[in-house]
Design a protein around this motif. Structure first.
Motif, mmCIF file in Angstrom:
data_model
loop_
_atom_site.group_PDB
_atom_site.id
_atom_site.type_symbol
_atom_site.label_atom_id
_atom_site.label_comp_id
_atom_site.label_asym_id
_atom_site.label_seq_id
_atom_site.Cartn_x
_atom_site.Cartn_y
_atom_site.Cartn_z
ATOM 1 N N HIS A 111 24.466 -95.641 -49.402
ATOM 2 C CA HIS A 111 25.752 -96.087 -49.943
ATOM 3 C C HIS A 111 25.579 -97.356 -50.779
ATOM 4 O O HIS A 111 24.533 -97.994 -50.766
ATOM 5 N N ARG A 144 30.248 -98.990 -56.068
ATOM 6 C CA ARG A 144 31.670 -98.944 -56.434
ATOM 7 C C ARG A 144 32.002 -99.916 -57.554
ATOM 8 O O ARG A 144 33.121 -99.923 -58.053
ATOM 9 N N LEU A 182 28.003 -91.968 -42.041
ATOM 10 C CA LEU A 182 28.534 -93.131 -42.759
ATOM 11 C C LEU A 182 30.037 -93.288 -42.596
ATOM 12 O O LEU A 182 30.538 -94.406 -42.440
ATOM 13 N N HIS A 183 30.778 -92.187 -42.656
ATOM 14 C CA HIS A 183 32.238 -92.251 -42.498
ATOM 15 C C HIS A 183 32.674 -91.501 -41.245
ATOM 16 O O HIS A 183 33.642 -90.741 -41.255
ATOM 17 N N ALA A 243 26.033 -94.660 -55.990
ATOM 18 C CA ALA A 243 27.105 -94.847 -55.014
ATOM 19 C C ALA A 243 27.784 -96.207 -55.142
ATOM 20 O O ALA A 243 28.734 -96.500 -54.409
#
Length: 500
Positions: free
Chosen positions: A367, A399, A255-256, A397
């Motif tokens: 996410h 935000r 993902l990152h 997850a």
């Protein structure tokens, strides 16, 4: 003489964009917005209208113990505003530079330069803070300073309150400023929106340039360098909003990806999917865009299945966004849409409502659906006091859990990934194992993933997608084959400058 079957190389890069002038009225507007909100809060609490807002700017950092100065980027709240709540006056305190600064780093600007450049009421040197504040704001007892201190709910880090020699002679308030200022940042003015739109235009254009130049045998970092060159060369964007994610093949399930231990260094292979998450920043305001596409310019059947599932979710969410809509509901809509598509194509089996109850969507999209965007990539304000973060997989997850309101800018970034660390346990779990077509899932084991991300502004009766990238598979294939893309640059300088 034999003719080549390869398409001709893309023409040299160009751009219809031009970096807009940024009016200091933007920051003055932000200061006024804060002062109104702060005065209202004090009045509601029956507190006297007194005190000063004091924010400390960012600090230049060196690389560890060396004298190598890293590229400076101003602290985000400071970049937004500063001021006195009673008079509305704004004071800027600049460092008093040594004379040899002029030899090594250039002209030492007079205080009058900063006053004119930043459209503030007064400018003094940093070493004069205590004296100036006491002298100009005399009142009974100690002058009151509202300092910025509070937690960022994305990082769980705390903002650093301002400090200076002599601050012990002032009364300080560490509680009221942070939530008010954070709330102000959630809702963008027209001037802020114009800068976010410009960053999107530049980034969209750069993403198209990357698509056109992608080919097997290249390194991921070469595509990153094309993006960085384009946004700086043609867009005047020295900063990226975040570290570029240039993932191909199985890396697109990380993902990152792109961090120091996975530095965009894989060689592209024919048949790979690429997932490129990159965004330019202009005058602090950013963009956050992800494009997924086949390295060789032609989607396979399997690639289309996954890509279309994500695209359908992306479009369904944007079509449903308007004030009053719950962001949790939008996340669930994306999950449900992806699960329905995967079921239709035979990768998963059973009842989608049961899958949703078992949180199967979080296996394929672990996410959150998106985040606020502005001066920071993950702009603050996702969780105000009293808002609880969900505990279920995937939802935890998120935000933000707010309802959408006019003026918000938020990313919409559904994804579908084949992550061994999630699929393995889910396929062994007594509740979720029944949903998997093991043969089909195994066939996609090294697929990686697809993410499609756009930056979206919530309007009074719907929303506006600020991102201008090819999204339909036929559009992507045409652009990669050399067709013009009219979307990029079509909003250009006229829109970016139109409200100034």
């Amino acid at each position: 003489m034999a003719s080549s079957t390869h398409p001709p190389p893309p023409p040299p890069a160009s751009s219809s964009l031009s970096p807009p002038e940024v009016p200091m009225a933007l920051h003055a507007h932000n200061r006024d917005k804060l002062l109104r909100a702060l005065r209202d809060r004090l009045a509601a609490a029956s507190r006297p209208l007194r005190g000063l807002v004091l924010l400390q700017g960012g600090e230049e950092k060196t690389r560890y113990c060396t004298d190598h100065a890293e590229l400076f980027r101003q602290e985000s709240y400071f970049a937004y505003l500063f001021g006195d709540i009673a008079s509305g006056q704004s004071l800027l305190f600049a460092p008093r530079l040594p004379s040899d600064y002029a030899v090594w780093l250039g002209e030492i600007k007079p205080l009058s330069y900063f006053k004119e450049r930043y459209k503030v009421d007064m400018v003094f040197y940093v070493d004069e803070i205590a004296h100036v504040l006491h002298d100009r704001f005399k009142e009974s007892g100690k002058p009151l300073l509202f300092l910025l201190y509070g937690m960022n709910t994305d990082s769980n880090n705390f903002s650093k309150p301002a400090g200076f020699e002599g601050i012990e002679n002032f009364e300080t308030d560490l509680t009221i400023l942070h939530p008010i200022l954070t709330e102000c940042r959630i809702f963008k003015s027209e001037m802020e929106l114009a800068l976010i739109q410009y960053a999107n235009d530049v980034s969209s254009e750069a993403h198209v340039e990357v698509m056109r130049r992608t080919k097997a045998g290249m390194k991921e970092y070469q595509l990153e360098s094309i993006f960085l060159h384009h946004i700086y060369m043609y867009g005047g964007c020295r900063h990226c909003s975040y570290t570029c994610i240039c993932a191909t093949g199985e890396n697109s399930a990380v993902l990152h990806y792109g961090h120091a231990a996975a530095p965009n260094d894989r060689t592209l292979k024919d048949g790979d999917m690429a997932l490129f998450d990159m965004g330019a920043e202009y005058n602090f305001y950013g963009s956050d865009i992800t494009c997924s596409f086949p390295v060789n310019g032609k989607f396979t059947k399997d690639q289309l299945i996954v890509y279309n599932a994500v695209l359908k979710a992306h479009n369904a969410v944007i079509s449903s966004m308007r004030p009053g809509v719950s962001w949790i509901d939008m996340h669930k809509l994306a999950e449900e849409t992806i699960l329905e598509s995967l079921k239709k194509e035979g990768l998963i089996l059973g009842d989608v409502d049961e899958m949703m109850a078992a949180r199967l969507g979080a296996v394929f999209m672990p996410h959150g659906l998106g985040h606020f965007l502005g001066i920071d990539t993950h702009d603050p304000g996702g969780y105000a006091k009293g808002m609880e973060r969900p505990k279920e997989p995937g939802l935890s997850a998120l935000r933000t859990v707010r309802e959408l309101q006019e003026g918000m800018v938020i990313t919409v970034e559904p994804g579908c990934y084949f992550i061994d660390a999630l699929l393995g346990p889910a396929m062994q779990d007594s509740v979720t194992s029944k949903f998997f077509n093991l043969k089909e899932v195994e066939r996609h084991k090294n697929f990686g993933g697809v993410r499609i991300e756009s930056d979206v502004y919530v309007t009074a009766d719907g929303c506006k997608n600020l991102t201008k990238c090819p999204r339909e598979p036929w559009e992507i294939e045409a652009v990669m084959a050399g067709a013009p893309w009219p979307g990029c640059g079509s909003i250009n300088k006229a829109t970016a400058n139109g409200i100034f």
